[in-house]
Scaffold this motif. Structure first.
Motif, PDB file in Angstrom:
ATOM      1  N   MET A 287     -54.689 118.513  50.585  1.00  0.00           N
ATOM      2  CA  MET A 287     -55.081 117.328  51.336  1.00  0.00           C
ATOM      3  C   MET A 287     -56.373 116.746  50.766  1.00  0.00           C
ATOM      4  O   MET A 287     -57.315 117.486  50.477  1.00  0.00           O
ATOM      5  N   ASP A 288     -56.410 115.454  50.591  1.00  0.00           N
ATOM      6  CA  ASP A 288     -57.644 114.774  50.187  1.00  0.00           C
ATOM      7  C   ASP A 288     -58.697 114.995  51.258  1.00  0.00           C
ATOM      8  O   ASP A 288     -58.513 114.663  52.429  1.00  0.00           O
ATOM      9  N   MET A 289     -59.859 115.560  50.882  1.00  0.00           N
ATOM     10  CA  MET A 289     -60.893 115.913  51.856  1.00  0.00           C
ATOM     11  C   MET A 289     -61.401 114.713  52.632  1.00  0.00           C
ATOM     12  O   MET A 289     -61.908 114.832  53.732  1.00  0.00           O
ATOM     13  N   ASN A 290     -61.300 113.520  52.064  1.00  0.00           N
ATOM     14  CA  ASN A 290     -61.829 112.335  52.724  1.00  0.00           C
ATOM     15  C   ASN A 290     -60.749 111.504  53.400  1.00  0.00           C
ATOM     16  O   ASN A 290     -61.042 110.479  53.997  1.00  0.00           O
ATOM     17  N   LYS A 291     -59.491 111.930  53.295  1.00  0.00           N
ATOM     18  CA  LYS A 291     -58.386 111.134  53.810  1.00  0.00           C
ATOM     19  C   LYS A 291     -58.019 111.592  55.222  1.00  0.00           C
ATOM     20  O   LYS A 291     -57.904 112.782  55.498  1.00  0.00           O
ATOM     21  N   GLU A 292     -57.822 110.632  56.120  1.00  0.00           N
ATOM     22  CA  GLU A 292     -57.377 110.940  57.468  1.00  0.00           C
ATOM     23  C   GLU A 292     -55.854 111.007  57.502  1.00  0.00           C
ATOM     24  O   GLU A 292     -55.175 110.171  56.888  1.00  0.00           O
ATOM     25  N   GLN A 293     -55.325 111.984  58.214  1.00  0.00           N
ATOM     26  CA  GLN A 293     -53.880 112.106  58.405  1.00  0.00           C
ATOM     27  C   GLN A 293     -53.607 112.371  59.879  1.00  0.00           C
ATOM     28  O   GLN A 293     -54.339 113.133  60.530  1.00  0.00           O
ATOM     29  N   ILE A 294     -52.548 111.748  60.391  1.00  0.00           N
ATOM     30  CA  ILE A 294     -52.112 111.996  61.765  1.00  0.00           C
ATOM     31  C   ILE A 294     -50.612 112.274  61.701  1.00  0.00           C
ATOM     32  O   ILE A 294     -49.838 111.425  61.255  1.00  0.00           O
ATOM     33  N   ARG A 295     -50.216 113.446  62.153  1.00  0.00           N
ATOM     34  CA  ARG A 295     -48.829 113.875  61.955  1.00  0.00           C
ATOM     35  C   ARG A 295     -48.522 115.093  62.831  1.00  0.00           C
ATOM     36  O   ARG A 295     -49.392 115.657  63.495  1.00  0.00           O
ATOM     37  N   LEU A 296     -47.231 115.502  62.776  1.00  0.00           N
ATOM     38  CA  LEU A 296     -46.828 116.761  63.382  1.00  0.00           C
ATOM     39  C   LEU A 296     -47.516 117.923  62.674  1.00  0.00           C
ATOM     40  O   LEU A 296     -47.683 117.910  61.449  1.00  0.00           O
ATOM     41  N   LEU A 297     -47.918 118.924  63.464  1.00  0.00           N
ATOM     42  CA  LEU A 297     -48.521 120.097  62.856  1.00  0.00           C
ATOM     43  C   LEU A 297     -47.467 120.941  62.137  1.00  0.00           C
ATOM     44  O   LEU A 297     -46.292 120.947  62.515  1.00  0.00           O
ATOM     45  N   ARG A 298     -47.913 121.654  61.125  1.00  0.00           N
ATOM     46  CA  ARG A 298     -47.064 122.575  60.369  1.00  0.00           C
ATOM     47  C   ARG A 298     -47.334 123.999  60.830  1.00  0.00           C
ATOM     48  O   ARG A 298     -48.367 124.280  61.440  1.00  0.00           O
ATOM     49  N   PRO A 299     -46.407 124.931  60.557  1.00  0.00           N
ATOM     50  CA  PRO A 299     -46.521 126.277  61.126  1.00  0.00           C
ATOM     51  C   PRO A 299     -47.883 126.945  60.936  1.00  0.00           C
ATOM     52  O   PRO A 299     -48.383 127.597  61.852  1.00  0.00           O
ATOM     53  N   GLY A 300     -48.509 126.793  59.787  1.00  0.00           N
ATOM     54  CA  GLY A 300     -49.766 127.475  59.537  1.00  0.00           C
ATOM     55  C   GLY A 300     -50.982 126.832  60.166  1.00  0.00           C
ATOM     56  O   GLY A 300     -52.108 127.331  59.982  1.00  0.00           O
ATOM     57  N   GLU A 301     -50.789 125.736  60.935  1.00  0.00           N
ATOM     58  CA  GLU A 301     -51.922 124.979  61.456  1.00  0.00           C
ATOM     59  C   GLU A 301     -52.161 125.170  62.955  1.00  0.00           C
ATOM     60  O   GLU A 301     -53.126 124.636  63.507  1.00  0.00           O
ATOM     61  N   PHE A 302     -51.299 125.927  63.617  1.00  0.00           N
ATOM     62  CA  PHE A 302     -51.423 126.050  65.069  1.00  0.00           C
ATOM     63  C   PHE A 302     -52.578 126.955  65.488  1.00  0.00           C
ATOM     64  O   PHE A 302     -53.133 126.796  66.571  1.00  0.00           O
ATOM     65  N   GLU A 303     -52.942 127.901  64.652  1.00  0.00           N
ATOM     66  CA  GLU A 303     -54.090 128.742  64.981  1.00  0.00           C
ATOM     67  C   GLU A 303     -55.359 127.905  65.044  1.00  0.00           C
ATOM     68  O   GLU A 303     -56.182 128.063  65.963  1.00  0.00           O
ATOM     69  N   ALA A 304     -55.511 126.982  64.089  1.00  0.00           N
ATOM     70  CA  ALA A 304     -56.676 126.092  64.120  1.00  0.00           C
ATOM     71  C   ALA A 304     -56.636 125.188  65.343  1.00  0.00           C
ATOM     72  O   ALA A 304     -57.681 124.863  65.923  1.00  0.00           O
ATOM     73  N   ALA A 305     -55.432 124.773  65.753  1.00  0.00           N
ATOM     74  CA  ALA A 305     -55.306 123.935  66.950  1.00  0.00           C
ATOM     75  C   ALA A 305     -55.760 124.694  68.190  1.00  0.00           C
ATOM     76  O   ALA A 305     -56.463 124.151  69.051  1.00  0.00           O
ATOM     77  N   ALA A 306     -55.353 125.961  68.316  1.00  0.00           N
ATOM     78  CA  ALA A 306     -55.771 126.764  69.461  1.00  0.00           C
ATOM     79  C   ALA A 306     -57.281 126.985  69.455  1.00  0.00           C
ATOM     80  O   ALA A 306     -57.926 126.952  70.513  1.00  0.00           O
ATOM     81  N   GLU A 307     -57.856 127.183  68.300  1.00  0.00           N
ATOM     82  CA  GLU A 307     -59.311 127.363  68.210  1.00  0.00           C
ATOM     83  C   GLU A 307     -60.042 126.095  68.643  1.00  0.00           C
ATOM     84  O   GLU A 307     -61.060 126.164  69.348  1.00  0.00           O
ATOM     85  N   LEU A 308     -59.528 124.927  68.241  1.00  0.00           N
ATOM     86  CA  LEU A 308     -60.130 123.665  68.667  1.00  0.00           C
ATOM     87  C   LEU A 308     -60.028 123.510  70.182  1.00  0.00           C
ATOM     88  O   LEU A 308     -61.017 123.158  70.857  1.00  0.00           O
ATOM     89  N   ALA A 309     -58.856 123.774  70.746  1.00  0.00           N
ATOM     90  CA  ALA A 309     -58.670 123.650  72.196  1.00  0.00           C
ATOM     91  C   ALA A 309     -59.570 124.623  72.949  1.00  0.00           C
ATOM     92  O   ALA A 309     -60.128 124.277  73.995  1.00  0.00           O
ATOM     93  N   ASP A 310     -59.726 125.828  72.432  1.00  0.00           N
ATOM     94  CA  ASP A 310     -60.610 126.800  73.095  1.00  0.00           C
ATOM     95  C   ASP A 310     -62.058 126.318  73.098  1.00  0.00           C
ATOM     96  O   ASP A 310     -62.779 126.497  74.096  1.00  0.00           O
ATOM     97  N   ARG A 311     -62.495 125.708  72.006  1.00  0.00           N
ATOM     98  CA  ARG A 311     -63.875 125.211  71.959  1.00  0.00           C
ATOM     99  C   ARG A 311     -64.094 124.109  72.979  1.00  0.00           C
ATOM    100  O   ARG A 311     -65.175 123.998  73.570  1.00  0.00           O
ATOM    101  N   VAL A 312     -63.078 123.302  73.215  1.00  0.00           N
ATOM    102  CA  VAL A 312     -63.207 122.168  74.128  1.00  0.00           C
ATOM    103  C   VAL A 312     -63.044 122.599  75.587  1.00  0.00           C
ATOM    104  O   VAL A 312     -63.780 122.140  76.467  1.00  0.00           O
TER     105      VAL A 312
END
Length: 385
Positions: free
Chosen positions: A1-26
C-alpha cells in the motif's frame, strides 16, 4: 500500500486484529473484554463484511457490518447490522465513516438486504436515513417487584442453571418464537460466550432453564455482575419459551446470582411478558427499540415480508406497492396513486404501533393499519452489533 494513499474498502482477513485494537482504544478500558471477542462477527475474517479506511499505511477508521436473518412469522428478512464504528482521534473529521456508509448502502442492495440496523443514533446516521423505530417498555424490577414475581409461581416449574446438554433444547425454544433472529446452535453458543451487550457494562452472562415434568419450557440469558465492578445493572439479555415462566426464571436466576434488581426490555409484540411484569407492579418506561434503522430498498423489504403480511390482509397487500429510487427516496403506491414518504414516515408506518403523521392517507392509511406494524426482535439481545 502507498503510505500516503487513502483507501476505503472491505477489510481483508489479516486486518481484523488491527480493527479490534482500534475499537478497543476507542471504546474499552483494560477491564473490558476486547471488542474482537465481544463482537466476533463484526471482526470476522470468515464473513469479511466490515469496512475500513486506511491512511499512512494503517487502519484509521472501522465500521462493523454483520449480516443476519430475522424471522417474522413465515417471512425471512435479510438484514445488516452496523456497530463498533470508530475512527482514530487523529484522523477524525475526514469523512471516512460517511463514505463507508455510502458503500454499505450499495453493498446491502447487492446482497438483497433491505434493512439496516444501527447501534447508534448520531447525526451521521440520520443523514444516512436512520430513524428511531418500533416500541418497547423498559421494566425495572426492584426488590419489592422481585418478591411479588417470585411468589407468582404455580409450583409446576423447576429452575436450574444451563447444562451442557441443553443446546438442542435452547435452539428449539429459540425457534418457537414468532419473531426473532435466526439462531443455530453454533450461533447461540458463540453469542452467549461473546457477551456483546453485557460486556459493554462489564457484566457477565448466566443462562438459566425452566422445566416442567423434566422438559425445558423457557430459557433466559442474564447479564449480571462478575468479578469486576460493573458499569450497569443486571438485566435480561434474551429469553424464549413460555413468557410467564421466563419471567419467574429470570427472577430466580438473578437472585441466585445475588442481584437485587433486574431490568427487562420488552418489545411491543411480547404482550405476555409485559402483562406479567405490569401485574407485579414493576416500574415501566415506554420508549423505542434500541438504536436506529434505515430502509435501503422498500420494495425488496415488502417482498421479503409478503408471506407474513398475506396472513394479515392479502387483499390490502395486493393493492400496495413500496419502492425506493436510486436517490434513496421512498414511495408508497396505492391503487396507482403514488405518495413520497420521508424516511421517518416510512419507518414509522412499517414499525411503530403509534405512528407519526404520514403522507399516507385515506383508504391507503386504512389498509396500512391492517398490515402494519411489523414486529422486530430486540436489537440489543444476543445479536447486538
Amino acid at each position: 500500500m502507498d503510505m500516503n494513499k487513502e483507501q476505503i474498502r472491505l477489510l481483508r482477513p489479516g486486518e481484523f486484529e488491527a480493527a479490534a485494537e482500534l475499537a478497543d482504544r476507542v471504546f474499552r478500558d483494560a477491564e473490558h473484554k476486547s471488542m474482537g471477542d465481544a463482537f466476533p462477527n463484526a471482526f470476522s475474517p470468515a464473513l469479511q463484511q466490515s469496512y475500513g479506511a486506511f491512511a499512512d499505511g494503517k487502519l484509521v477508521s472501522f465500521v462493523g457490518f454483520v449480516p443476519s436473518v430475522i424471522r417474522i412469522g413465515e417471512a425471512e428478512l435479510n438484514v445488516y447490522s452496523i456497530g463498533a464504528v470508530c475512527t482514530d482521534p487523529e484522523y477524525r473529521g475526514r469523512g471516512y465513516v460517511g463514505t463507508i456508509l455510502d458503500m454499505i448502502r450499495e453493498h446491502s442492495r447487492r446482497a438483497q438486504a433491505p434493512l439496516i440496523l444501527v447501534s447508534g443514533n448520531r447525526g451521521i446516521y440520520e443523514r444516512f436515513g436512520c430513524r428511531k423505530f418500533g416500541a418497547l417498555t423498559s421494566f425495572n424490577a426492584d426488590q419489592q417487584s422481585l418478591d411479588k414475581l417470585s411468589a407468582a409461581t404455580d409450583g409446576e416449574e423447576t429452575y436450574r442453571p444451563f447444562d451442557r446438554a441443553d443446546w438442542f433444547a435452547l435452539r428449539k425454544l429459540s425457534r418457537s418464537r414468532n419473531v426473532g433472529y435466526e439462531q443455530s446452535i453454533w450461533d447461540l453458543a458463540a453469542a452467549i460466550y461473546a457477551e456483546p451487550t453485557a460486556s459493554n457494562s462489564k457484566l457477565k452472562h448466566r443462562v438459566w432453564v425452566a422445566e416442567r415434568d423434566g422438559a425445558p419450557v423457557a430459557f433466559v440469558v442474564l447479564a449480571v455482575a462478575g468479578d469486576i465492578a460493573p458499569l450497569g445493572k443486571p438485566r435480561v439479555i434474551e429469553w424464549a419459551g413460555d413468557a410467564a415462566a421466563a419471567v419467574r426464571l429470570a427472577v430466580y436466576g438473578a437472585r441466585a446470582e445475588g442481584a437485587e434488581s433486574l431490568q427487562f426490555a420488552v418489545p411491543w409484540q411480547d404482550a405476555g411478558m409485559e402483562a406479567v411484569l405490569a401485574e407485579a407492579g414493576c416500574p415501566a418506561v415506554p420508549g423505542k427499540l434500541t438504536g436506529t434503522v434505515a430502509i435501503v430498498d422498500a420494495g425488496e423489504l415488502l417482498r421479503q415480508l409478503t408471506s407474513y403480511l398475506k396472513r394479515k390482509d392479502e387483499a390490502a397487500l395486493s393493492r400496495l406497492q413500496l419502492s425506493t429510487n436510486e436517490d434513496g427516496r421512498h414511495f408508497a403506491e396505492w391503487d396507482g396513486v403514488s405518495m413520497e414518504l420521508q424516511p421517518e414516515e416510512l419507518i414509522s408506518l412499517l414499525f411503530d404501533p403509534v405512528r407519526i403523521e404520514s403522507a399516507v392517507h385515506g383508504p391507503a392509511a386504512e389498509a396500512a393499519n391492517r398490515l402494519f406494524p411489523v414486529p422486530l426482535p430486540l436489537p440489543s439481545g444476543l445479536n447486538f452489533v
